[in-house]
Design an enzyme around this catalytic site. Structure first.
Site, PDB file in Angstrom:
ATOM      1  N   LYS A  92       0.895  -1.156   0.000  1.00 14.04           N
ATOM      2  CA  LYS A  92       0.000   0.000   0.000  1.00 14.04           C
ATOM      3  C   LYS A  92       0.932   1.203   0.000  1.00 14.04           C
ATOM      4  CE  LYS A  92      -2.798   1.550   3.542  1.00 14.04           C
ATOM      5  NZ  LYS A  92      -3.028   3.009   3.536  1.00 14.04           N
ATOM      6  N   GLY A 109     -10.341   8.098   6.155  1.00 15.65           N
ATOM      7  CA  GLY A 109     -11.300   9.191   6.338  1.00 15.65           C
ATOM      8  C   GLY A 109     -12.695   8.785   6.767  1.00 15.65           C
TER       9      GLY A 109
END
Lengths: 257, 70
Positions: free
Chosen positions: A99, A187
Site C-alpha cells: 500500500k 477518512g
C-alpha cells in the site's frame, strides 16, 4: 449474488480491509480484525526494537496464512523512503504487495502526487503489486492505473479525520474511469460512511482509526463489516432515483368512499 | 576485539568477525519476520550467514508493526 473481488488475480474474501494501528494491544487488534471479517490487513514497516526484549510480534496475532498482509509505506515523505520501505517489506518475505503512501504534508497527511507517481513507476517495474493511496482525483487515478497499479485507493477524507466521504462525485468518477478495483482508503468515521463508499460502487473500503479509535473497537469492527455489506448489496440492488415530489406506494384503487 | 556498528540508528559494540546471522541470534531476533539492510543494501535472508560485519557498518533491521495510514 456478488462477484468476487480479485486483485492481481487473488480472490479477496471481504470488501472491508483494515489497519492494525492504534489498538490497545495485540489481543484487541486480533479481536477487532476477526470481528471485521477482513481478509486484507495492512501493517506498517518499522525498525525492530533491539533493546526491548518483549518478543511478541504482530504477526503472532495476525496469521499471514489466514490474512493477506498488505505492508504499507505509511510515514514516508519522499519517493526514496517509500521505495526503500517497500523493498524492505518485501524482503521480510510475507508479501510483495504494497500500500504505497507518500505523504506530502504533516498536518493533513495528504499524498504527494508527484512523488507517488515516481515511486509507483519504480515499484511496478520491480514486480510489486502496487496499491497507491491517492487523492480523490480522477486524473491521478487514471495515471496510476496507466503505470500498472493493481488498484486505486482514493481517500475519503484526511487520514484519521473521520469526516466521511467528502467528495462522493469524484469517487464515482474514479470508479467509472478506471478498470482496476477502487478501494476507498482513509477518512471514514462510522458504519454509514463505509456503506456510502460501497453505494458509490467502490470495490472495497480500508480503514483503521474509525475502528481502533472507537469506544468499543470490536463492536465497531462488526458494525463496519455490516455497513460494507449493506452498502455493497444496495449498490448491486440499484437504488431508486431521487425525486422532488412524492410517489405513493399504496394503490389508488379500492379506496373506501 | 570489538567493533562498532550502527544498528537501527544506535552505535553498538559487538565482537569482531560476527556474521549477520550470529548477530541476530545475539540480539535474540527471530530472523523469520524481519528484513535487513546492510550498508543500504537489502540482504537476502539466505545470505545472513555469509555476511560478516566490520567496523562502522550500518544496519537497519525492520519488522511489521501495527499501522494503517500515515
Amino acid at each position: 449474488m456478488d462477484n468476487i473481488l480479485k486483485i492481481a488475480g487473488v480472490e479477496i474474501k471481504s470488501r472491508l480491509w483494515v489497519g492494525t494501528g492504534k489498538y490497545r494491544d495485540f489481543k484487541e487488534t486480533k479481536e477487532a480484525v476477526e470481528a471485521s471479517g477482513a481478509h486484507v490487513v495492512t501493517v506498517a514497516v518499522r525498525r525492530v526494537n533491539i533493546t526491548d526484549h518483549s518478543k511478541e510480534n504482530l504477526l503472532d496475532y495476525i496469521d499471514p496464512k489466514k490474512y493477506i498482509i498488505l505492508p504499507n509505506t505509511a510515514g514516508c515523505y519522499t519517493t526514496e523512503d517509500a521505495i526503500r520501505t517497500a523493498r524492505l517489506a518485501r524482503a521480510a518475505g510475507i508479501s510483495d504487495w504494497v500500500k504505497l503512501e507518500v505523504i506530502g504534508d504533516e498536518r493533513t497527511l495528504l499524498p504527494d502526487n508527484e512523488a507517488l507517481i515516481e515511486a509507483a513507476k519504480v515499484l511496478v517495474k520491480e514486480g510489486f503489486i502496487v496499491l497507491p493511496y491517492t487523492n480523490d482525483d480522477p486524473v491521478m487515478a487514471r495515471k496510476l492505473e496507466d503505470i500498472g497499479c493493481e488498484a486505486i485507493m482514493p481517500l475519503a477524507a484526511p487520514i484519521g479525520s473521520g469526516l466521511g466521504i467528502r467528495n462522493p462525485y469524484n469517487i464515482r468518477i474514479i470508479k467509472e474511469i478506471v478498470s482496476v478495483p477502487v478501494v476507498v482508503d482513509a477518512g471514514v468515521g462510522t458504519a454509514s460512511d463505509a456503506a456510502i463508499a460501497m453505494e458509490l460502487g467502490c470495490d472495497a473500503v480500508l480503514m483503521n482509526t474509525a475502528i481502533a479509535g472507537a469506544k468499543d473497537p470490536v463492536k465497531m469492527a462488526y458494525a463496519m463489516k455490516m455497513g460494507v455489506e449493506a452498502g455493497r448489496l444496495a449498490w448491486l440492488a440499484g437504488r431508486i432515483p431521487k425525486k422532488l415530489y412524492a410517489s405513493a406506494s399504496s394503490p389508488l384503487e379500492g379506496m373506501i368512499e | 576485539m570489538n567493533i562498532n556498528v550502527t544498528i537501527n540508528g544506535k552505535i553498538q559494540s559487538i565482537s569482531a568477525e560476527m556474521s549477520l546471522l550470529s548477530l541476530l541470534k545475539f540480539l535474540d531476533i527471530d530472523p523469520s519476520r524481519i528484513a535487513v539492510e546492510y550498508n543500504r543494501e537489502i540482504i537476502d535472508r539466505t545470505q545472513f550467514g555469509s555476511v560478516y560485519l566490520k567496523e562502522s557498518d550500518g544496519l537497519e533491521i525492520i519488522t511489521f508493526v501495527g499501522g494503517g495510514n500515515g
